[in-house]
Design an enzyme around this catalytic site. Sequence first.
Site, PDB file in Angstrom:
ATOM      1  N   TYR A 270       0.849  -1.190   0.000  1.00 34.42           N
ATOM      2  CA  TYR A 270       0.000   0.000   0.000  1.00 34.42           C
ATOM      3  C   TYR A 270       0.885   1.241   0.000  1.00 34.42           C
ATOM      4  O   TYR A 270       1.870   1.287   0.739  1.00 34.42           O
ATOM      5  CB  TYR A 270      -0.897   0.033   1.245  1.00 34.42           C
ATOM      6  CG  TYR A 270      -2.340  -0.219   0.890  1.00 34.42           C
ATOM      7  CD1 TYR A 270      -2.982   0.599  -0.037  1.00 34.42           C
ATOM      8  CD2 TYR A 270      -3.054  -1.271   1.453  1.00 34.42           C
ATOM      9  CE1 TYR A 270      -4.294   0.361  -0.384  1.00 34.42           C
ATOM     10  CE2 TYR A 270      -4.358  -1.505   1.107  1.00 34.42           C
ATOM     11  CZ  TYR A 270      -4.984  -0.688   0.182  1.00 34.42           C
ATOM     12  OH  TYR A 270      -6.277  -0.914  -0.173  1.00 34.42           O
TER      13      TYR A 270
ATOM     14  N   GLU B  96      -0.573   4.802  -0.514  1.00 36.33           N
ATOM     15  CA  GLU B  96      -1.375   6.005  -0.795  1.00 36.33           C
ATOM     16  C   GLU B  96      -0.544   7.252  -0.548  1.00 36.33           C
ATOM     17  O   GLU B  96       0.200   7.342   0.442  1.00 36.33           O
ATOM     18  CB  GLU B  96      -2.630   6.009   0.080  1.00 36.33           C
ATOM     19  CG  GLU B  96      -3.740   5.189  -0.565  1.00 36.33           C
ATOM     20  CD  GLU B  96      -4.825   4.779   0.403  1.00 36.33           C
ATOM     21  OE1 GLU B  96      -4.565   3.859   1.199  1.00 36.33           O
ATOM     22  OE2 GLU B  96      -5.909   5.378   0.348  1.00 36.33           O
TER      23      GLU B  96
ATOM     24  N   ASP C 296      -5.848  13.511 -25.206  1.00 37.84           N
ATOM     25  CA  ASP C 296      -5.758  12.102 -24.809  1.00 37.84           C
ATOM     26  C   ASP C 296      -5.042  11.359 -25.936  1.00 37.84           C
ATOM     27  O   ASP C 296      -5.631  11.072 -26.978  1.00 37.84           O
ATOM     28  CB  ASP C 296      -7.182  11.577 -24.602  1.00 37.84           C
ATOM     29  CG  ASP C 296      -7.236  10.091 -24.304  1.00 37.84           C
ATOM     30  OD1 ASP C 296      -6.194   9.412 -24.415  1.00 37.84           O
ATOM     31  OD2 ASP C 296      -8.333   9.607 -23.972  1.00 37.84           O
TER      32      ASP C 296
ATOM     33  N   THR D 268      -2.914   5.997 -22.022  1.00 35.11           N
ATOM     34  CA  THR D 268      -2.750   4.679 -21.422  1.00 35.11           C
ATOM     35  C   THR D 268      -1.308   4.256 -21.699  1.00 35.11           C
ATOM     36  O   THR D 268      -0.595   4.901 -22.483  1.00 35.11           O
ATOM     37  CB  THR D 268      -3.718   3.647 -22.037  1.00 35.11           C
ATOM     38  OG1 THR D 268      -3.582   3.696 -23.449  1.00 35.11           O
ATOM     39  CG2 THR D 268      -5.146   3.952 -21.662  1.00 35.11           C
TER      40      THR D 268
ATOM     41  N   LYS E  91      -1.106   0.415 -25.015  1.00 30.65           N
ATOM     42  CA  LYS E  91      -1.463   0.310 -26.442  1.00 30.65           C
ATOM     43  C   LYS E  91      -0.172   0.349 -27.261  1.00 30.65           C
ATOM     44  O   LYS E  91       0.632  -0.558 -27.160  1.00 30.65           O
ATOM     45  CB  LYS E  91      -2.440   1.421 -26.812  1.00 30.65           C
ATOM     46  CG  LYS E  91      -3.770   1.324 -26.062  1.00 30.65           C
ATOM     47  CD  LYS E  91      -4.793   2.320 -26.552  1.00 30.65           C
ATOM     48  CE  LYS E  91      -6.130   2.142 -25.874  1.00 30.65           C
ATOM     49  NZ  LYS E  91      -6.279   2.903 -24.613  1.00 30.65           N
TER      50      LYS E  91
ATOM     51  N   ARG F 240      -1.024  -2.570 -18.444  1.00 26.54           N
ATOM     52  CA  ARG F 240      -2.327  -1.908 -18.544  1.00 26.54           C
ATOM     53  C   ARG F 240      -2.407  -0.812 -17.488  1.00 26.54           C
ATOM     54  O   ARG F 240      -2.294  -1.095 -16.295  1.00 26.54           O
ATOM     55  CB  ARG F 240      -3.425  -2.964 -18.334  1.00 26.54           C
ATOM     56  CG  ARG F 240      -4.829  -2.504 -18.572  1.00 26.54           C
ATOM     57  CD  ARG F 240      -5.738  -3.717 -18.765  1.00 26.54           C
ATOM     58  NE  ARG F 240      -5.373  -4.416 -19.991  1.00 26.54           N
ATOM     59  CZ  ARG F 240      -5.790  -4.065 -21.214  1.00 26.54           C
ATOM     60  NH1 ARG F 240      -6.620  -3.060 -21.375  1.00 26.54           N
ATOM     61  NH2 ARG F 240      -5.377  -4.724 -22.281  1.00 26.54           N
TER      62      ARG F 240
HETATM   63  N1  DSN Z   1     -11.106   0.556 -25.447  1.00 25.91           N
HETATM   64  C1  DSN Z   1      -9.985   1.239 -26.050  1.00 25.91           C
HETATM   65  C2  DSN Z   1      -9.921   1.034 -27.502  1.00 25.91           C
HETATM   66  O1  DSN Z   1     -10.134  -0.089 -27.920  1.00 25.91           O
HETATM   67  O2  DSN Z   1      -9.621   1.942 -28.248  1.00 25.91           O
HETATM   68  C3  DSN Z   1      -9.970   2.664 -25.715  1.00 25.91           C
HETATM   69  O3  DSN Z   1     -10.094   2.814 -24.350  1.00 25.91           O
END
Ligand code: DSN
Length: 414
Positions: free
Chosen positions: A52, A54, A198, A224, A227, A233
């Site tokens: 933990y 925080e 984003d 994120t 990707k 993730r």
């Molecule tokens: N769900 C993702 C995508 O497939 O683009 C975006 O958050």
Amino acid sequence: MYDAVHETDPEIAAILEAELGRQRDQLEMIASENFTSPAVLETVGSVLTNKYAEGYPKKRYYGGCVHVDEAELLAKRRACELFEAERANVQPHSGSTANMTAYCAFAEPGDKIMGLSLSHGGHLTHGHPVNFSGLLFQAVHYEVEPGSEVIDYDRMREQAKKEQPRILIGGASAYPRTWDYAAMRSIADEVGAVFIFDMAHIAGLVAGKVHPSPVPHADVVTSTTHKTLRGPRGGVILCTKENLKAINKLNFPGMQGGPLMHVIAAKAVCFHQCLQPEFRDYAQRTLDNAQALAAALLEKGFELASGGTDNHLVLVNCKPRGLTGKEMEELLEHVGITCNKNTVPFDEESPFVTSGVRLGTPALTTRGMGPDEMRRIADIMDRAVTSREDEDALARLRGETEALGRDFPLYPEL
Ligand code: DSN
């Protein structure tokens, strides 16, 4: 593999083995997915999950944070170096909580936000009515233009002048074209809005310097890490020194409790990998592959939204070939290609049916595939459509995709 899980929970062990097999056997073309490295997998599966923490490094609500502090500081430092950002918050559990944090740092509930419509390639968290962003804020949307299917920034400016949003949001989940960040900056300035970009989908291309970066233009950049960045993730927020305080406060304690320290350490590993020269090569190959795929699909008579791509994805309108997006997704899965149905701009089908599929090259590029393989995949897609009533022909195509997968082994060390 998974010895302890086999011993403790054979049912879950069987699921893990089956999923590894699925990832190896199928050609993964979901544009938002990738295959992270063994180093990231090990870090995510490490003892840091027990901790933990925080708060933020050196200012925690728990003792024993000396090592996780080091991990978080490394992740922050590397994120800033990678994206040439002044400051980073690496705690968001996801892109959604990164966006929640960013919006709530600058807007009050009921304020107006303006982003690209989901049905035109935007994202659920950019103001869709069923999402927190549309429930909490008054959301308005811009769209792509009929015909060109690209964003017209003059029209965005007119709409922003009329709507006077508190936040102007850029970024998308199914937009194949480069954004004009400078135009959005000037629109935000003209109407007194905060500009949040984003970059979740394109972050790896930005990190690899094969795509322009929003960082010098936007007030806050969210992303994120799993990707095109190929990490664990999770989410990340980049901002200026002056905005960090508001971002930090809104992420913790505003949106989240304890940070996922095993994932934060894995983000540090990811950023380290992205800083290596090989990652630039990966980003370039991802882009080259998307362009080869787009050219080959066009040659086979498929229709692409906006006519092509500048990034890692293409959006195929399947209707001219006589299929809905749902039917195309199912057909491709049947022959061993995984993708997702997706609305195309001005789609008349529902989001559960759609007219299109979205295809991306990040994961297959990680496996080592190149333009020749993209052309073979376009050919397989074309033959799958023309012989969709012929089960023997489809079985042969399935054999071809499996053979292609075997030529590019995935996780041989697992
Ligand atoms: N769900 C993702 C995508 O497939 O683009 C975006 O958050």
